[in-house]
Design a protein around this motif. Structure first.
Motif, mmCIF file in Angstrom:
data_model
loop_
_atom_site.group_PDB
_atom_site.id
_atom_site.type_symbol
_atom_site.label_atom_id
_atom_site.label_comp_id
_atom_site.label_asym_id
_atom_site.label_seq_id
_atom_site.Cartn_x
_atom_site.Cartn_y
_atom_site.Cartn_z
ATOM 1 N N LEU A 23 0.852 -1.188 0.000
ATOM 2 C CA LEU A 23 0.000 0.000 0.000
ATOM 3 C C LEU A 23 0.885 1.234 0.000
ATOM 4 C CD1 LEU A 23 -2.858 1.340 0.394
ATOM 5 C CD2 LEU A 23 -2.447 1.143 2.860
ATOM 6 N N ALA A 24 0.418 2.294 -0.673
ATOM 7 C CA ALA A 24 1.122 3.577 -0.651
ATOM 8 C C ALA A 24 0.221 4.658 -0.086
ATOM 9 C CB ALA A 24 1.582 3.964 -2.058
ATOM 10 N N LEU A 25 0.747 5.432 0.855
ATOM 11 C CA LEU A 25 0.071 6.625 1.353
ATOM 12 C C LEU A 25 0.772 7.817 0.718
ATOM 13 C CD1 LEU A 25 -0.213 5.731 5.173
ATOM 14 C CD2 LEU A 25 -1.760 5.128 3.300
ATOM 15 N N LEU A 26 0.057 8.524 -0.139
ATOM 16 C CA LEU A 26 0.676 9.597 -0.931
ATOM 17 C C LEU A 26 0.128 10.963 -0.574
ATOM 18 C CD1 LEU A 26 0.677 8.215 -4.613
ATOM 19 C CD2 LEU A 26 2.471 8.003 -2.884
ATOM 20 N N ASP A 27 1.034 11.884 -0.282
ATOM 21 C CA ASP A 27 0.669 13.292 -0.283
ATOM 22 C C ASP A 27 0.519 13.700 -1.747
ATOM 23 O OD1 ASP A 27 0.169 15.879 0.444
ATOM 24 O OD2 ASP A 27 2.195 16.308 1.186
ATOM 25 N N ILE A 42 0.171 -1.361 -6.777
ATOM 26 C CA ILE A 42 0.183 -0.890 -5.389
ATOM 27 C C ILE A 42 -1.030 0.013 -5.171
ATOM 28 C CG2 ILE A 42 1.436 0.416 -3.632
ATOM 29 C CD1 ILE A 42 4.012 -0.207 -5.205
ATOM 30 N N PRO A 43 -1.970 -0.368 -4.315
ATOM 31 C CA PRO A 43 -3.116 0.502 -4.038
ATOM 32 C C PRO A 43 -2.668 1.782 -3.331
ATOM 33 C CG PRO A 43 -3.127 -1.401 -2.577
ATOM 34 C CD PRO A 43 -2.041 -1.639 -3.581
ATOM 35 N N VAL A 44 -3.442 2.848 -3.526
ATOM 36 C CA VAL A 44 -3.053 4.176 -3.032
ATOM 37 C C VAL A 44 -4.150 4.789 -2.168
ATOM 38 C CG1 VAL A 44 -2.639 6.571 -3.751
ATOM 39 C CG2 VAL A 44 -1.477 4.683 -4.917
ATOM 40 N N ILE A 45 -3.728 5.374 -1.049
ATOM 41 C CA ILE A 45 -4.576 6.272 -0.273
ATOM 42 C C ILE A 45 -3.909 7.642 -0.307
ATOM 43 C CG2 ILE A 45 -5.519 6.865 1.990
ATOM 44 C CD1 ILE A 45 -5.530 3.928 2.704
#
Length: 219
Positions: free
Chosen positions: A50-54, A74-77
């Motif tokens: 998982l990726a947490l992206l600004d 890769i799923p993104v939040i």
């Protein structure tokens, strides 16, 4: 196997806050401060679950980086200060799994991370707590390979605590997450179920009472 989460955030304080809480909850984190170096990190650090992206990042912004994540499945939040409707629509329509606006509650972030991992099939299937194994896909708990009989709400409560190790929950939060926001019972229900978990699973020294707050599972 521990889920691995990429955290792309250029604000040092926010990055450290997110990473610290994810690590406490049992995740492995890969922090990146510059959007321009993300693609190289992704190629080097696989697998990433998982990726947490600004969005507003130096080098390449979060919208540009979504294609990089898609190429590696890769799923993104998104976690961003851009709270306008157009940005939210752009992010979600482009393929992000979720969109969180700063400032945010850490518990909300942890729950959303968990839900995205589950929804995308990235969630680890077995959670270890001392001599116990929680088999998520089979919806069962075993000790040394032998099944332990739990009631449905006891199981759901254990899973919530085990997925968020070392995170303190209020009784109200536990009621809301396990029984649902429409539940009309008393918080005493939580105390009864915690007591049963401690007794059945020998977790008296693991599920801790936090005075005036609630409970947390410590390891």
């Amino acid at each position: 196997m521990v889920n691995r989460i990429l955290v792309v955030e250029d604000d040092t304080a926010i990055s450290e806050l997110i990473c610290m809480n994810l690590e406490v909850a049992g995740y492995q984190v890969i922090p990146v401060m510059d959007g321009g170096s993300v693609e190289e990190v992704v190629k080097k650090e696989q697998p990433i679950d998982l990726a947490l992206l600004d969005i507003m990042l130096p080098g390449r912004d979060g919208f540009e980086l979504l294609d990089v994540m898609k190429q590696s499945s890769i799923p993104v939040i998104y976690i961003t200060a851009k709270g306008d409707v157009n940005s939210k629509i752009k992010g979600l329509r482009s393929g992000a799994e979720d969109y969180i606006v700063k400032p945010f509650e850490i518990l909300e972030l942890l729950v959303r991370v968990e839900k995205v991992l589950e929804r995308t099939g990235k969630q680890r299937e077995v959670i270890q707590v001392r001599d116990l194994e929680i088999h998520l896909s089979e919806h069962k708990v075993t000790r040394d390979g032998e099944p332990v009989n739990l009631k449905p709400m006891e199981y759901d409560l254990l899973v919530l605590l085990a997925k968020n190790k070392n995170v303190a929950f209020t009784r109200e939060q536990l009621l809301n997450e396990v029984w649902g926001s429409n539940y009309l019972g008393e918080t005493r229900t939580i105390d009864v179920h915690i007591g049963q978990l401690r007794k059945k699973l020998n977790l008296a020294g693991v599920i801790k009472t936090i005075p005036k707050i609630g409970y947390r599972l410590e390891e």
